[in-house]
Write an enzyme that holds these catalytic residues in place. Structure first.
Site, PDB file in Angstrom:
ATOM      1  N   HIS A   1       0.820  -1.209   0.000  1.00  0.00           N
ATOM      2  CA  HIS A   1       0.000   0.000   0.000  1.00  0.00           C
ATOM      3  C   HIS A   1       0.859   1.267   0.000  1.00  0.00           C
ATOM      4  O   HIS A   1       0.591   2.206  -0.725  1.00  0.00           O
ATOM      5  CB  HIS A   1      -0.940   0.008   1.211  1.00  0.00           C
ATOM      6  CG  HIS A   1      -1.891   1.149   1.167  1.00  0.00           C
ATOM      7  ND1 HIS A   1      -1.527   2.427   1.564  1.00  0.00           N
ATOM      8  CD2 HIS A   1      -3.163   1.235   0.717  1.00  0.00           C
ATOM      9  CE1 HIS A   1      -2.559   3.231   1.376  1.00  0.00           C
ATOM     10  NE2 HIS A   1      -3.565   2.543   0.868  1.00  0.00           N
TER      11      HIS A   1
ATOM     12  N   GLU B   1       7.602   5.662  -2.863  1.00  0.00           N
ATOM     13  CA  GLU B   1       8.191   5.454  -4.191  1.00  0.00           C
ATOM     14  C   GLU B   1       8.949   4.135  -4.228  1.00  0.00           C
ATOM     15  O   GLU B   1       9.523   3.749  -3.221  1.00  0.00           O
ATOM     16  CB  GLU B   1       9.172   6.607  -4.501  1.00  0.00           C
ATOM     17  CG  GLU B   1       8.532   7.975  -4.653  1.00  0.00           C
ATOM     18  CD  GLU B   1       7.633   8.089  -5.885  1.00  0.00           C
ATOM     19  OE1 GLU B   1       7.902   7.373  -6.876  1.00  0.00           O
ATOM     20  OE2 GLU B   1       6.673   8.866  -5.855  1.00  0.00           O
TER      21      GLU B   1
ATOM     22  N   LEU C   1      -3.598  -8.222   2.672  1.00  0.00           N
ATOM     23  CA  LEU C   1      -4.253  -9.359   3.327  1.00  0.00           C
ATOM     24  C   LEU C   1      -5.717  -9.504   2.961  1.00  0.00           C
ATOM     25  O   LEU C   1      -6.280 -10.580   3.128  1.00  0.00           O
ATOM     26  CB  LEU C   1      -4.113  -9.263   4.850  1.00  0.00           C
ATOM     27  CG  LEU C   1      -2.724  -9.604   5.384  1.00  0.00           C
ATOM     28  CD1 LEU C   1      -2.682  -9.426   6.884  1.00  0.00           C
ATOM     29  CD2 LEU C   1      -2.317 -11.013   4.995  1.00  0.00           C
TER      30      LEU C   1
ATOM     31  N   GLY D   1      -9.890  -5.884  -0.725  1.00  0.00           N
ATOM     32  CA  GLY D   1     -10.656  -4.640  -0.788  1.00  0.00           C
ATOM     33  C   GLY D   1     -10.519  -3.981  -2.150  1.00  0.00           C
ATOM     34  O   GLY D   1     -10.029  -4.578  -3.109  1.00  0.00           O
TER      35      GLY D   1
ATOM     36  N   HIS E   1      -8.519  -1.719  -3.175  1.00  0.00           N
ATOM     37  CA  HIS E   1      -7.151  -1.589  -3.685  1.00  0.00           C
ATOM     38  C   HIS E   1      -6.772  -2.807  -4.520  1.00  0.00           C
ATOM     39  O   HIS E   1      -6.192  -2.682  -5.592  1.00  0.00           O
ATOM     40  CB  HIS E   1      -6.157  -1.441  -2.535  1.00  0.00           C
ATOM     41  CG  HIS E   1      -6.287  -0.144  -1.799  1.00  0.00           C
ATOM     42  ND1 HIS E   1      -6.606   1.032  -2.425  1.00  0.00           N
ATOM     43  CD2 HIS E   1      -6.138   0.165  -0.487  1.00  0.00           C
ATOM     44  CE1 HIS E   1      -6.647   2.015  -1.536  1.00  0.00           C
ATOM     45  NE2 HIS E   1      -6.375   1.510  -0.357  1.00  0.00           N
TER      46      HIS E   1
END
Lengths: 120, 120
Positions: free
Chosen positions: B9, B46, B71, B74, B76
């Site tokens: 993330h 980055e 994990l 969702g 993302h």
């Protein structure tokens, strides 16, 4: 009697919480030392960490391992979860309550990633 | 040449981003099919996913596996990461770009949890 409590963050999306509950079911199917395996949530879902711990203890646990199902060592892992666990520890001085390292700290993660990459 | 890009993330806490970079280093040390292994971030750190993919391709990758280090499935995992990957796919039609299932979907996670619980 030995119990394992997997602790996830918890989500507003009920499908994510169900994913954790079904993970707990899969972990139960593995041969292990644990007689009781369940999950709990830091927030946004039930049971809470204290409630999950109390359930395991009421089911007879004399040893209880709490394992944070988190990938990184942020504030939840380093502060919030230990605070919840310590609160319940004082309620049950006769139960041996241990906090396992969070999942992301597992030495086995790197090999698992290679295995998972092969499924692409 | 085959490359693996671990996608996390990304965090405002630089220590969490470093944790991912050091994970990529550990994964590199494992015997595998991959000649190039690196990490990238969806946001807040980055390289970005497109930049990480381009680096692997400029290093010579003809096959590139992108693996979400997440994990739960969702937004993302189900939307944001595929969109980023698809954008780069159109830039390099000759490179075979694959998206692996996210880490939480790994069948090996349950056994890893039992191993990790023993470290408590």
């Amino acid at each position: 009697m030995k119990a394992l409590l997997l602790v996830a963050h918890g989500s507003r999306r009920e499908v994510s919480n169900r994913e954790i509950r079904s993970l707990a079911t899969r972990v139960r199917e593995i041969e292990s030392d644990f007689d009781h395996i369940d999950c709990a949530f830091l927030e946004l879902a039930e049971p809470s960490i204290p409630d999950g711990m109390r359930r395991a203890i009421h089911a007879g646990a004399k040893e209880l391992v709490v394992l944070p199902y988190f990938l990184s060592a942020g504030r939840h892992v380093s502060e919030d979860i230990p605070v919840e666990v310590d609160g319940v520890r004082t309620e049950f001085p006769d139960v041996h309550i241990m906090l396992a390292p969070y999942l992301g700290a597992s030495p086995g993660i790197s090999r698992l990633l290679i295995t998972q990459a092969a499924l692409a």
